[in-house]
Design a protein around this motif. Structure first.
Motif, short mmCIF file in Angstrom:
data_model
loop_
_atom_site.label_atom_id
_atom_site.label_comp_id
_atom_site.label_asym_id
_atom_site.label_seq_id
_atom_site.Cartn_x
_atom_site.Cartn_y
_atom_site.Cartn_z
N ALA A 122 0.79 -1.12 0.00
CA ALA A 122 0.03 0.08 0.00
C ALA A 122 0.78 1.22 0.07
CB ALA A 122 -1.06 0.05 1.17
N LEU A 123 2.16 1.05 0.80
CA LEU A 123 3.01 2.41 0.62
C LEU A 123 3.75 2.45 -0.74
CD1 LEU A 123 4.69 4.48 2.47
CD2 LEU A 123 6.19 2.68 3.09
N ILE A 124 4.26 1.43 -1.03
CA ILE A 124 4.91 1.41 -2.51
C ILE A 124 4.65 1.65 -3.76
CG2 ILE A 124 7.01 0.11 -1.15
CD1 ILE A 124 6.31 -2.05 -3.02
N ILE A 125 3.16 1.18 -3.76
CA ILE A 125 2.50 1.27 -5.17
C ILE A 125 2.43 2.72 -5.51
CG2 ILE A 125 0.32 0.89 -6.53
CD1 ILE A 125 0.09 -2.01 -4.88
N ARG A 172 1.72 14.58 6.93
CA ARG A 172 3.17 14.46 7.67
C ARG A 172 2.96 14.89 9.15
NH1 ARG A 172 7.31 11.86 6.27
NH2 ARG A 172 7.33 10.69 4.19
N VAL A 173 2.37 15.96 9.25
CA VAL A 173 2.41 16.92 10.29
C VAL A 173 1.37 16.33 11.27
CG1 VAL A 173 2.12 19.31 11.48
CG2 VAL A 173 3.50 18.82 9.24
N VAL A 187 -0.54 8.02 8.83
CA VAL A 187 -1.39 7.72 7.74
C VAL A 187 -0.40 7.70 6.41
CG1 VAL A 187 -3.32 8.63 6.37
CG2 VAL A 187 -3.36 8.74 8.99
N PRO A 188 -0.66 6.60 5.51
CA PRO A 188 -0.07 6.64 4.23
C PRO A 188 -0.35 7.77 3.24
CG PRO A 188 -1.47 4.90 4.17
CD PRO A 188 -1.54 5.63 5.48
#
Length: 580
Positions: free
Chosen positions: A47-50, A211-212, A217-218
């Motif tokens: 889910a992260l790399i796709i 990110r903050v 969460v991806p």
């Protein structure tokens, strides 16, 4: 019989190394309780790399599905042949930037030729990895210093960001380097497409904002899904926003890259392959050691070269792009519970299933969304501001090297920046090697210990006596520096009667270094200075003995410590004075 702490019981069975196919050993000792962690980790990493690999393909300038081809090949092949159980192998922003720079340097513009060339240099880097593994030359990656890597990646990130800016504004920009491309983009800002700019700005806010406010969460996945939904709801394509376009579904085919294309650009291809190997190996070796130490198992650095060779070879043959360790994906793999390479196989299979069933969905992804995804990836993955600050605080020269690498990358391109970085690393190595530290020593008051006078200016110096320590080998690269130091010392001290060379830091002497010891005895003799040596290591003494230099120095002039050498020399001087 008890075994001393820190020693292995010779009767205990030796733990076998990872072997040529480490996954077999992992499966033989596989426990059912590990399966859940491997499955969860594999799906989470996918889910992260796709979405990220879509961006990395965009950086390299190849079809987006080719990034997923590389992700699947890298993950599966490394899982089989890699010795680290937590590493996730796939494309990275830094390697993508090198590939893009190689395409630019080769002046290749046709889309099919670009994809073939990137696949070709990927395969070439795999072959080079294999050569290094067979020759056990993984140490070659050490010629790219941490400062150079930090600077190169920072400069490459800026280069990529500048290249993505036109996609955020719907304008065009070109230039011979990043600086001119930036000027071209600024000049074209009056033609900005407002809807494209709005989508791009919103995408940047989402991906950096998450990110903050919600770092777990991806963000890349949220951004891609959000971009696809926005296009579906708002029909962004008909409002003038550029879309990614058709992405074919299906599994990758095995295709040997065009050898004629590589031959036409042999210099660029070879340089790119070398750069990919040096960057990729340095990343993977460090990460593999860290995970192995954390989980207390054994890795084989040479096997890591084999795994990277096969992962890049497979990625190249399946029309992909360069692959290496992804620290963010590997960390997620570890935290999600990965215990073996099965987790990476799950990731690779999930990517393949995505290619078969979901690839066409990505056709509606707005290009400014993809640009924001790329910008977030390179800014967060390649711009290491804390490390630059550390370099500036700890060693200004390293900071200067990093800044030079940044500037070189921006002015002459990413690929040339890597080459310049390697040159800077070698120059730094040569400068350090050829200028050994040769401090004067003084005696600590009330003791027999001798220390660096520069660090301890209150230590005692005996009149007419000089003690010099050599911190480094005495060989062809340092012999002149040692001789110059001793010559200057004799000339600067007219009353010098005893010179003691502390050789505790000398662990290497070659034929030229042995001759240099003979020359030091001659220099001291001409100046009527007694020459003695202290703390000579056995290996160094053996070289001097084979050359007859120990007899020239005088075996009674070689001592086990500095204090003995000084005392013997002083007693001899006092004896001569009494006789006179």
């Amino acid at each position: 019989m008890s075994v001393p702490k820190g020693h292995r019981d010779p009767s205990a069975p030796r733990r076998p190394g990872p072997g040529l196919v480490p996954l077999i050993g992992q499966l033989r000792s596989y426990e059912r309780s590990w399966l859940r962690g491997d499955l969860v980790a594999g799906i989470a990493v996918a889910a992260l790399i796709i979405p990220k690999n879509l961006g990395y393909a965009g950086i390299a300038g190849i079809p987006l599905q080719n990034g997923l081809y590389a992700a699947a090949a890298g993950a599966i092949l490394y899982a089989i042949f890699g010795s680290c159980r937590q590493i996730s192998m796939g494309p990275s922003s830094g390697l993508a930037a090198v590939a893009a720079s190689a395409v630019f340097a080769a002046s290749i513009t046709d889309g099919n030729a670009v994809a073939a060339f990137v696949a070709g240099i990927t395969l070439l880097s795999g072959i080079l990895f294999l050569v290094l593994a067979v020759a056990r030359m993984g140490w070659i990656a050490q010629f790219l210093s941490r400062a150079v890597v930090t600077g190169f990646l920072f400069g490459a990130a800026i280069d990529v960001v500048i290249g993505e800016l036109p996609k955020l504004t719907g304008t065009e920009a070109d230039g011979s380097n990043s600086i001119w491309e930036l000027f071209s983009w600024v000049a074209g800002l009056p033609d900005t497409h407002r809807t494209t700019l709005l989508v791009g700005a919103a995408s940047l806010v989402v991906v950096f904002g998450l990110r903050v406010v919600a770092p777990k969460v991806p963000g890349a996945l949220v951004l891609v899904v959000g971009g696809l939904l926005a296009n579906w709801l708002l029909d962004l394509g008909n409002r003038g926003v550029a879309l990614v376009g058709d992405i074919p579904s299906g599994l990758p085919r095995l295709v040997v890259p065009d050898s004629r294309l590589l031959a036409e650009h042999a210099g660029t291809a070879a340089t790119a392959a070398l750069a990919l190997v040096m960057i990729g190996f340095s990343q993977t070796a460090g990460d593999a050691r860290a995970f192995a130490a954390k989980h207390r198992y054994q890795i084989d650095i040479n096997q890591e070269s084999v795994a990277q060779a096969l992962a890049n070879g497979g990625a190249g043959l399946f029309q992909g792009m360069p692959v290496s360790t992804s620290l963010s994906a590997s960390s997620l793999n570890d935290h999600a519970g990965a215990r073996t390479g099965v987790a990476s196989i799950v990731s690779g299979v999930t990517v393949l299933l995505t290619l078969v069933f979901l690839a066409p969905l990505f056709a509606g992804l707005p290009k400014p969304v993809l640009a924001a995804l790329i910008i977030e990836a390179v800014v967060m993955g390649m711009m290491d501001v804390p490390e630059l600050r550390r370099l500036a605080r700890v060693q200004r020269f390293d900071f200067a090297i990093a800044v030079l690498a940044v500037v070189a990358t921006l002015l002459v391109g990413v690929l040339a920046g890597v080459v310049i970085g390697i040159g800077l690393s070698l120059l730094w190595l040569i400068a350090v090697t050829t200028h050994p530290h040769l401090p004067l020593l003084g005696r600590e008051p009330g003791t027999q210990a001798y220390r660096d006078l520069a660090a301890h200016p209150g230590d005692e110096e005996i009149e007419g006596v000089a003690v010099v320590r050599v911190d480094g080998g005495v060989f062809f690269a340092t012999a002149d520096a040692v001789e110059d130091r001793i010559r200057d010392l004799i000339q600067e001290r007219p009353g010098l009667g005893l010179l003691v060379l502390d050789a505790a830091g000398v662990n290497l002497v070659d034929a030229q270094g042995s001759a240099e010891f003979r020359e030091l005895v001659r220099l001291a003799g001409e100046a009527r200075v007694e020459f003695r040596v202290a703390r000579l290591k056995p290996a160094v003494a053996a070289v001097l003995e084979r050359d007859g230099v120990l007899d020239v120095i005088g075996r009674d002039h070689v001592h086990t410590n500095v204090h003995q050498a000084v005392e013997a020399g002083v007693r001899r001087r006092e004896g001569r004075a009494t006789e006179a």
